[in-house]
Write a protein that holds these residues in place. Structure first.
Motif, PDB file in Angstrom:
ATOM      1  N   THR A  98      -4.087   2.714  -3.618  1.00 60.03           N
ATOM      2  CA  THR A  98      -4.487   1.072  -4.202  1.00 60.03           C
ATOM      3  C   THR A  98      -3.181   0.400  -4.031  1.00 60.03           C
ATOM      4  OG1 THR A  98      -3.463   2.040  -6.365  1.00 60.03           O
ATOM      5  CG2 THR A  98      -5.870   1.979  -6.032  1.00 60.03           C
ATOM      6  N   HIS A  99      -3.414  -1.017  -4.427  1.00 56.92           N
ATOM      7  CA  HIS A  99      -1.891  -1.786  -4.106  1.00 56.92           C
ATOM      8  C   HIS A  99      -1.113  -1.801  -5.260  1.00 56.92           C
ATOM      9  CE1 HIS A  99      -4.026  -4.635  -7.123  1.00 56.92           C
ATOM     10  NE2 HIS A  99      -3.145  -5.082  -7.170  1.00 56.92           N
ATOM     11  N   GLN A 100      -1.510  -1.172  -6.299  1.00 60.94           N
ATOM     12  CA  GLN A 100      -0.721  -0.952  -7.495  1.00 60.94           C
ATOM     13  C   GLN A 100      -1.297  -0.015  -8.483  1.00 60.94           C
ATOM     14  OE1 GLN A 100       0.362  -5.219  -8.310  1.00 60.94           O
ATOM     15  NE2 GLN A 100       0.676  -4.154 -10.465  1.00 60.94           N
ATOM     16  N   ILE A 264       5.594  -2.032  -3.518  1.00 56.72           N
ATOM     17  CA  ILE A 264       4.171  -2.225  -3.765  1.00 56.72           C
ATOM     18  C   ILE A 264       3.559  -1.087  -3.489  1.00 56.72           C
ATOM     19  CG2 ILE A 264       3.233  -3.230  -1.570  1.00 56.72           C
ATOM     20  CD1 ILE A 264       2.471  -4.692  -4.919  1.00 56.72           C
ATOM     21  N   GLY A 265       2.279  -0.673  -4.249  1.00 53.00           N
ATOM     22  CA  GLY A 265       1.435   0.391  -4.297  1.00 53.00           C
ATOM     23  C   GLY A 265       1.352   1.272  -5.166  1.00 53.00           C
ATOM     24  N   GLU A 287     -10.499  -3.711  -3.334  1.00 54.04           N
ATOM     25  CA  GLU A 287      -9.220  -3.275  -2.842  1.00 54.04           C
ATOM     26  C   GLU A 287      -9.136  -3.265  -0.947  1.00 54.04           C
ATOM     27  OE1 GLU A 287      -6.172  -2.426  -4.672  1.00 54.04           O
ATOM     28  OE2 GLU A 287      -7.302  -3.493  -6.099  1.00 54.04           O
ATOM     29  N   GLY A 294      -5.941  -1.842  -0.015  1.00 47.44           N
ATOM     30  CA  GLY A 294      -5.173  -3.108  -0.276  1.00 47.44           C
ATOM     31  C   GLY A 294      -3.643  -2.984   0.174  1.00 47.44           C
ATOM     32  N   LEU A 295      -3.328  -2.088   1.023  1.00 45.60           N
ATOM     33  CA  LEU A 295      -1.931  -1.823   1.342  1.00 45.60           C
ATOM     34  C   LEU A 295      -1.762  -2.071   3.001  1.00 45.60           C
ATOM     35  CD1 LEU A 295      -0.671   1.135  -0.912  1.00 45.60           C
ATOM     36  CD2 LEU A 295      -0.205  -1.138  -1.025  1.00 45.60           C
ATOM     37  N   ASP A 299       3.366  -0.186   4.143  1.00 43.31           N
ATOM     38  CA  ASP A 299       3.673   0.214   2.750  1.00 43.31           C
ATOM     39  C   ASP A 299       3.293   1.460   2.537  1.00 43.31           C
ATOM     40  OD1 ASP A 299       4.297  -2.422   1.892  1.00 43.31           O
ATOM     41  OD2 ASP A 299       2.133  -3.216   1.839  1.00 43.31           O
TER      42      ASP A 299
END
Length: 457
Positions: A98-100, A264-265, A287, A294-295, A299
């Protein structure tokens, strides 16, 4: 010979200049930002301790790894490297990028919760709580009672209250889809959780047929505390300790912006096939495809390296000792902090430091403003602004009024920490002049990010 001087276990290759501002400038900037440190420009901050999330310096190994990033939409090599790194530590079957971390929370709770449900946790942090409440469920905090006493010195004040967990699962059978433990306990002063507590909580959840998850943002720091404080773990590596921690859980949410050492991540990890499929479908909706989530590929590469580096003993020893060093100075000079110091941050007890400021005037928020005004330090309030608003719209004072100063990873040196100590001691010496604040405007959810305030008096 064990020397006392803390040295950074790295050499500095690239530097970024920071700008000095005057007190008059900072006074003006605070007014323009509505007395909300989140709304300041970063270039106007001298030492930025707002968060340790995504603000660390990446290593030469991470930067080198980023050059290998595979940006394929589906099935990229970088994903499989990332997946292998996460599985080596957690041993979970399904790793969903996920992006975070908050995206992992949203997907997990969106897949499991319905209105009226309860999620028990040692202490939910802000986005975790918000994502639970967004599903019209209750985020129930059940830390051990010692965790609400900032001055009490115990090795594992981040523990969940096992008796309260047992009662919650018994009294609300069928309405608690999962329980969580946050390691380390961020809202509780960055305090660690013992392996015995994780093991016992897991056993309670299994007996009741309830899923047990870790909020694993700072799993490596928690592993180090277990190694240095819990009997039977001194000879184990941080990796071995982390692997045991995850072995008791059914899954985890992870912000790789903390102990992933990346900018990020994050990821959601779990074992249940059906739940994983449901979560992946939700991931695709918002995402991205399950092999990038989303990455960018670079990343994923940076996280894969970071998950290995964060478990190096020399790094963990340096990080924990750097925070404790500041804590020792403050305690010796009468500044009330959460003791013992946590792994990623120092938390000043604003209720004890500013008894003349009532909770209705947000003493921790007021103290954070004073630290910026006098020394250019940006911190964050963890008190009644962050946690005072209840789901029904009412106000309830937070259990503690803390100012958190979170250390970005591998960013500041010991001289920066000495400057921090100097500023904090100065502010403590003029604390009687600090005034409270009142809220002018704020959104209904996560209001601390964008609220606008004004000084009282």
């Amino acid at each position: 010979m064990q020397f006392k001087t803390i040295i950074e276990p790295f050499r500095i290759k690239t530097v970024e200049p920071i700008r000095q501002t005057t007190r008059e400038e900072r006074e003006r900037l605070l007014g323009e930002a509505g007395y909300n440190l989140f709304l300041l420009r970063a270039e106007d901050v001298l030492i930025d301790l707002l968060t340790d999330s995504g603000t660390g310096a990446m290593s030469s190994g991470q930067w080198a790894g980023m050059m290998l990033g595979d940006e394929s939409y589906a099935g990229a090599k970088s994903f499989y490297k990332f997946e292998a790194a996460a599985q080596r530590i957690t041993n979970f079957k399904h790793i969903i990028p996920t992006h975070q971390g908050r995206a992992a929370e949203r997907i997990l709770f969106g897949s499991l919760l319905k209105p009226g449900d309860i999620v028990a946790n040692n202490t939910h942090f802000d986005t975790t709580r918000a994502n639970v409440e967004y599903r019209e469920a209750t985020a129930l905090d059940i830390p051990v009672s010692e965790g609400r006493d900032p001055s009490r010195v115990l090795p594992f004040k981040g523990n969940i209250d096992l008796d309260a967990l047992e009662r919650t699962l018994t009294d609300h059978a069928g309405h608690v889809p999962l329980a969580m433990i946050t390691v380390t306990n961020n809202s509780g002063g960055g305090q660690p959780v013992s392996m015995a507590n994780i093991r016992a909580a897991s056993a309670i959840c299994r007996r009741h047929g309830v899923l047990f998850f870790l909020d694993a943002c700072r799993f490596a720091e928690n592993a180090w505390f277990i190694k240095t404080r819990e009997e039977g773990y001194a000879d184990k590596t941080p990796l071995e300790i982390a692997q045991e921690m995850f072995s008791y859980a059914d899954g985890c949410t992870m912000s790789a912006k903390k102990d992933g050492m990346a900018n990020i991540g994050g990821f959601l990890a779990l074992n249940d096939d059906a739940l994983a499929e449901k979560c992946r479908n939700m991931l695709i909706l918002t995402e991205g495809f399950p092999t990038y989530g989303g990455l960018a590929g670079y990343d994923l590469e940076a996280i894969a390296v970071g998950l290995e580096e964060v478990l190096h003993e020399d790094y963990l020893q340096y990080r924990i000792r750097s925070v404790a060093y500041l804590g020792d100075i403050l305690t010796a000079n009468g500044v009330p902090i959460v003791r013992p110091p946590g792994g990623h941050a120092i938390y000043i007890d604003a209720l004890a430091m500013l008894p003349h400021v009532p909770q209705s005037q947000y003493p921790a928020w007021a103290l954070s403003l004073a630290l910026y005004l006098e020394g250019g330090i940006r911190s964050v309030e963890i008190g009644s602004v962050m946690f005072g608003r209840q789901p029904d719209g009412s106000e309830k004072p937070a259990a503690m009024e803390l100012v958190r100063m979170a250390f970005p990873r591998r960013v500041y040196t010991q001289s920066h920490v000495d400057y921090l100590a100097e500023v904090i001691l100065y502010v403590n010496g003029m604390k009687e002049s600090i005034r409270g604040v009142r809220m002018v405007s704020a959104p209904e959810t996560l209001r601390h990010f964008t609220a606008r305030m004004e000084m009282v008096g």
